[in-house]
Design a protein around this motif. Structure first.
Motif, PDB file in Angstrom:
ATOM      1  N   PHE A   3       0.846  -1.189   0.000  1.00  0.00           N
ATOM      2  CA  PHE A   3       0.000   0.000   0.000  1.00  0.00           C
ATOM      3  C   PHE A   3       0.878   1.235   0.000  1.00  0.00           C
ATOM      4  O   PHE A   3       1.727   1.391   0.878  1.00  0.00           O
ATOM      5  N   ALA A   4       0.681   2.085  -0.998  1.00  0.00           N
ATOM      6  CA  ALA A   4       1.361   3.377  -1.027  1.00  0.00           C
ATOM      7  C   ALA A   4       0.525   4.344  -0.205  1.00  0.00           C
ATOM      8  O   ALA A   4      -0.700   4.286  -0.237  1.00  0.00           O
ATOM      9  N   THR A   5       1.182   5.231   0.535  1.00  0.00           N
ATOM     10  CA  THR A   5       0.448   6.139   1.412  1.00  0.00           C
ATOM     11  C   THR A   5       0.893   7.583   1.237  1.00  0.00           C
ATOM     12  O   THR A   5       1.963   7.855   0.704  1.00  0.00           O
ATOM     13  N   LEU A  13       0.083  -5.625   3.670  1.00  0.00           N
ATOM     14  CA  LEU A  13      -0.971  -6.420   4.267  1.00  0.00           C
ATOM     15  C   LEU A  13      -0.336  -7.647   4.906  1.00  0.00           C
ATOM     16  O   LEU A  13       0.460  -8.340   4.273  1.00  0.00           O
ATOM     17  N   LYS A  14      -0.674  -7.896   6.152  1.00  0.00           N
ATOM     18  CA  LYS A  14      -0.092  -9.010   6.885  1.00  0.00           C
ATOM     19  C   LYS A  14      -1.223  -9.860   7.451  1.00  0.00           C
ATOM     20  O   LYS A  14      -2.223  -9.344   7.941  1.00  0.00           O
ATOM     21  N   GLU A  15      -1.060 -11.182   7.350  1.00  0.00           N
ATOM     22  CA  GLU A  15      -2.034 -12.089   7.931  1.00  0.00           C
ATOM     23  C   GLU A  15      -1.393 -12.849   9.075  1.00  0.00           C
ATOM     24  O   GLU A  15      -0.299 -13.392   8.934  1.00  0.00           O
ATOM     25  N   GLU A  16      -2.050 -12.838  10.204  1.00  0.00           N
ATOM     26  CA  GLU A  16      -1.561 -13.572  11.363  1.00  0.00           C
ATOM     27  C   GLU A  16      -2.749 -14.223  12.057  1.00  0.00           C
ATOM     28  O   GLU A  16      -3.689 -13.528  12.462  1.00  0.00           O
ATOM     29  N   ASN A  17      -2.728 -15.530  12.144  1.00  0.00           N
ATOM     30  CA  ASN A  17      -3.816 -16.285  12.760  1.00  0.00           C
ATOM     31  C   ASN A  17      -5.168 -15.975  12.126  1.00  0.00           C
ATOM     32  O   ASN A  17      -6.184 -15.863  12.810  1.00  0.00           O
ATOM     33  N   ILE A  19      -6.157 -13.242  10.813  1.00  0.00           N
ATOM     34  CA  ILE A  19      -6.539 -11.837  10.944  1.00  0.00           C
ATOM     35  C   ILE A  19      -5.656 -10.989  10.039  1.00  0.00           C
ATOM     36  O   ILE A  19      -4.432 -11.080  10.106  1.00  0.00           O
ATOM     37  N   LEU A  20      -6.289 -10.175   9.193  1.00  0.00           N
ATOM     38  CA  LEU A  20      -5.560  -9.294   8.290  1.00  0.00           C
ATOM     39  C   LEU A  20      -5.363  -7.924   8.937  1.00  0.00           C
ATOM     40  O   LEU A  20      -6.272  -7.401   9.580  1.00  0.00           O
ATOM     41  N   SER A  21      -4.173  -7.379   8.750  1.00  0.00           N
ATOM     42  CA  SER A  21      -3.906  -6.029   9.243  1.00  0.00           C
ATOM     43  C   SER A  21      -2.927  -5.344   8.302  1.00  0.00           C
ATOM     44  O   SER A  21      -2.194  -5.987   7.566  1.00  0.00           O
ATOM     45  N   ILE A  22      -2.953  -4.020   8.319  1.00  0.00           N
ATOM     46  CA  ILE A  22      -2.023  -3.225   7.518  1.00  0.00           C
ATOM     47  C   ILE A  22      -0.936  -2.731   8.459  1.00  0.00           C
ATOM     48  O   ILE A  22      -1.221  -2.106   9.476  1.00  0.00           O
ATOM     49  N   VAL A  23       0.317  -3.040   8.110  1.00  0.00           N
ATOM     50  CA  VAL A  23       1.448  -2.697   8.972  1.00  0.00           C
ATOM     51  C   VAL A  23       2.516  -1.959   8.164  1.00  0.00           C
ATOM     52  O   VAL A  23       2.620  -2.142   6.955  1.00  0.00           O
ATOM     53  N   PRO A  24       3.325  -1.126   8.816  1.00  0.00           N
ATOM     54  CA  PRO A  24       4.428  -0.460   8.118  1.00  0.00           C
ATOM     55  C   PRO A  24       5.422  -1.486   7.574  1.00  0.00           C
ATOM     56  O   PRO A  24       5.693  -2.504   8.211  1.00  0.00           O
ATOM     57  N   SER A  25       5.950  -1.207   6.409  1.00  0.00           N
ATOM     58  CA  SER A  25       6.933  -2.097   5.792  1.00  0.00           C
ATOM     59  C   SER A  25       8.274  -1.992   6.503  1.00  0.00           C
ATOM     60  O   SER A  25       8.689  -0.898   6.894  1.00  0.00           O
ATOM     61  N   PRO A  26       8.986  -3.117   6.629  1.00  0.00           N
ATOM     62  CA  PRO A  26      10.340  -3.046   7.181  1.00  0.00           C
ATOM     63  C   PRO A  26      11.314  -2.307   6.256  1.00  0.00           C
ATOM     64  O   PRO A  26      12.424  -1.986   6.653  1.00  0.00           O
ATOM     65  N   LEU A  27      10.881  -2.014   5.032  1.00  0.00           N
ATOM     66  CA  LEU A  27      11.721  -1.271   4.078  1.00  0.00           C
ATOM     67  C   LEU A  27      11.669   0.236   4.317  1.00  0.00           C
ATOM     68  O   LEU A  27      12.455   0.983   3.749  1.00  0.00           O
ATOM     69  N   ASN A  28      10.741   0.711   5.143  1.00  0.00           N
ATOM     70  CA  ASN A  28      10.587   2.159   5.359  1.00  0.00           C
ATOM     71  C   ASN A  28      11.865   2.870   5.796  1.00  0.00           C
ATOM     72  O   ASN A  28      12.151   3.952   5.287  1.00  0.00           O
ATOM     73  N   PRO A  29      12.660   2.337   6.716  1.00  0.00           N
ATOM     74  CA  PRO A  29      13.882   3.063   7.090  1.00  0.00           C
ATOM     75  C   PRO A  29      14.814   3.314   5.908  1.00  0.00           C
ATOM     76  O   PRO A  29      15.442   4.374   5.812  1.00  0.00           O
TER      77      PRO A  29
END
Length: 72
Positions: A3-5, A13-17, A19-29
């Motif tokens: 997702f571009a912001t 988009l991350k799925e865990e158990n 459940i979908l959630s939108i999280v910051p990319s580890p590439l941001n730094p």
């Protein structure tokens, strides 16, 4: 899925158990060293190379293997 912001850099988009959630990319730094956090477009050239269109910072090439960016 990416997702571009307009604030917050690149998110994914991350799925865990189930459940979908939108999280910051580890590439941001890496990205934020080369650009402001307003990303408008994303193009994946290969598994390691991405191109980002930005608002006010030009076009950014990101090589995730080298962890380097180039601004055009």
């Amino acid at each position: 899925m990416w997702f571009a912001t307009s604030a917050g850099g690149l998110n994914m988009l991350k799925e865990e158990n189930g459940i979908l959630s939108i999280v910051p990319s580890p590439l941001n730094p890496i990205l934020l060293k080369a650009t402001k956090d307003y990303i408008t477009n994303i193009f994946q050239l290969s598994n390691e190379v991405y191109w980002f269109g930005t608002m006010g910072s030009g076009i950014v090439k990101l090589d995730t293997k080298q962890k380097k960016t180039w601004v055009y």
